[in-house]
Design an enzyme around this catalytic site. Sequence first.
Site, PDB file in Angstrom:
ATOM      1  N   PRO A   2       0.826  -1.199   0.000  1.00 17.64           N
ATOM      2  CA  PRO A   2       0.000   0.000   0.000  1.00 17.64           C
ATOM      3  C   PRO A   2       0.866   1.257   0.000  1.00 17.64           C
ATOM      4  CG  PRO A   2      -0.866  -1.590   1.550  1.00 17.64           C
ATOM      5  CD  PRO A   2       0.453  -2.130   1.084  1.00 17.64           C
ATOM      6  N   GLU A   3       0.506   2.218  -0.849  1.00 17.47           N
ATOM      7  CA  GLU A   3       1.252   3.462  -0.941  1.00 17.47           C
ATOM      8  C   GLU A   3       0.504   4.568  -0.200  1.00 17.47           C
ATOM      9  OE1 GLU A   3       2.809   4.353  -4.804  1.00 17.47           O
ATOM     10  OE2 GLU A   3       3.123   2.254  -5.313  1.00 17.47           O
ATOM     11  N   HIS A  93      -5.630 -15.052   9.767  1.00 22.08           N
ATOM     12  CA  HIS A  93      -4.654 -13.976   9.620  1.00 22.08           C
ATOM     13  C   HIS A  93      -5.092 -12.693  10.328  1.00 22.08           C
ATOM     14  CE1 HIS A  93      -2.395 -16.485   6.936  1.00 22.08           C
ATOM     15  NE2 HIS A  93      -3.369 -16.540   6.046  1.00 22.08           N
ATOM     16  N   ARG A 112       0.970 -11.961   5.282  1.00 17.83           N
ATOM     17  CA  ARG A 112       2.421 -12.118   5.140  1.00 17.83           C
ATOM     18  C   ARG A 112       3.191 -11.645   6.366  1.00 17.83           C
ATOM     19  NH1 ARG A 112       2.940  -9.872  -1.066  1.00 17.83           N
ATOM     20  NH2 ARG A 112       1.324 -11.229  -1.939  1.00 17.83           N
TER      21      ARG A 112
END
Length: 274
Positions: A2-3, A93, A112
Amino acid sequence: MPELPEVETVCRGLALKLLGRRLTAVEQRRPNLRFPFPEGFAARLTGRRIDSIRRRAKYIIIDLDDGTVLLVHLGMSGSMVVNEKRPALLDRHDHVVFDIDNGTCVRFNDARRFGLMDLVAAADLAHHKLIRGLGLEPLSDEFDGPALAAMLKGRKTSVKLAIMDQRLVVGVGNIYASEALFRAGISPKRRAGTIAGERAAKLAAAIKKVLKEAIKAGGSSLRDYVQANGELGYFQHRWKVYDREDQKCPTCGGPIKRITQGGRSTFYCPKDQK
């Protein structure tokens, strides 16, 4: 990953639901993400009121009523999703679950585990190891052509890599660097030190414009990214060059090219970008 627009979108989404609310319970479901959680993490958060939610670079900063800051980074696949009530069955998760005093629930999901959370005193935030070396915010009033030219002066690296350097300007990741350079008509291969005057003004304006457009559109969807409300962003439908190798340039009709810079793909139009 994500930016800046995606992180800004998450901050705004969380603020709509959480400002002024208290954390009635915090469930930490594993000992670590990218780094171990701070000692007493859940206990230190429980009962605290959320006073503000803001962004610095790609970090989410949640200010609490006791002068503590919850510092969050989404990593590559992390998301903070608000549910109207706590789900009966959590995802495997969902590593941290925040219960709110109005019955809502926020789940930090990170398949992740490249994300992170830390607790720091608000007075010490500017000196935190992850914050102290960060550069200028591209959406701030201070970021303009002269400021950009000053930070790039004398630099021999490519302009694409330079504007992605978080020590210079924060939050401009791979996607938006390619898009901004196209809009400014600047080759990503051009040496950073040659960006001055009108070029610098055009590039600074293009960076601001593309980031603001992406925020308005809800952020780009890339793999696992979701907004705070669980919806995918859609700015990728407006990409002009990114991920469009061999497709027609929207300006001249020539083919979009892809090169590799710093281990990342760069997309540009060789005819329009000089």
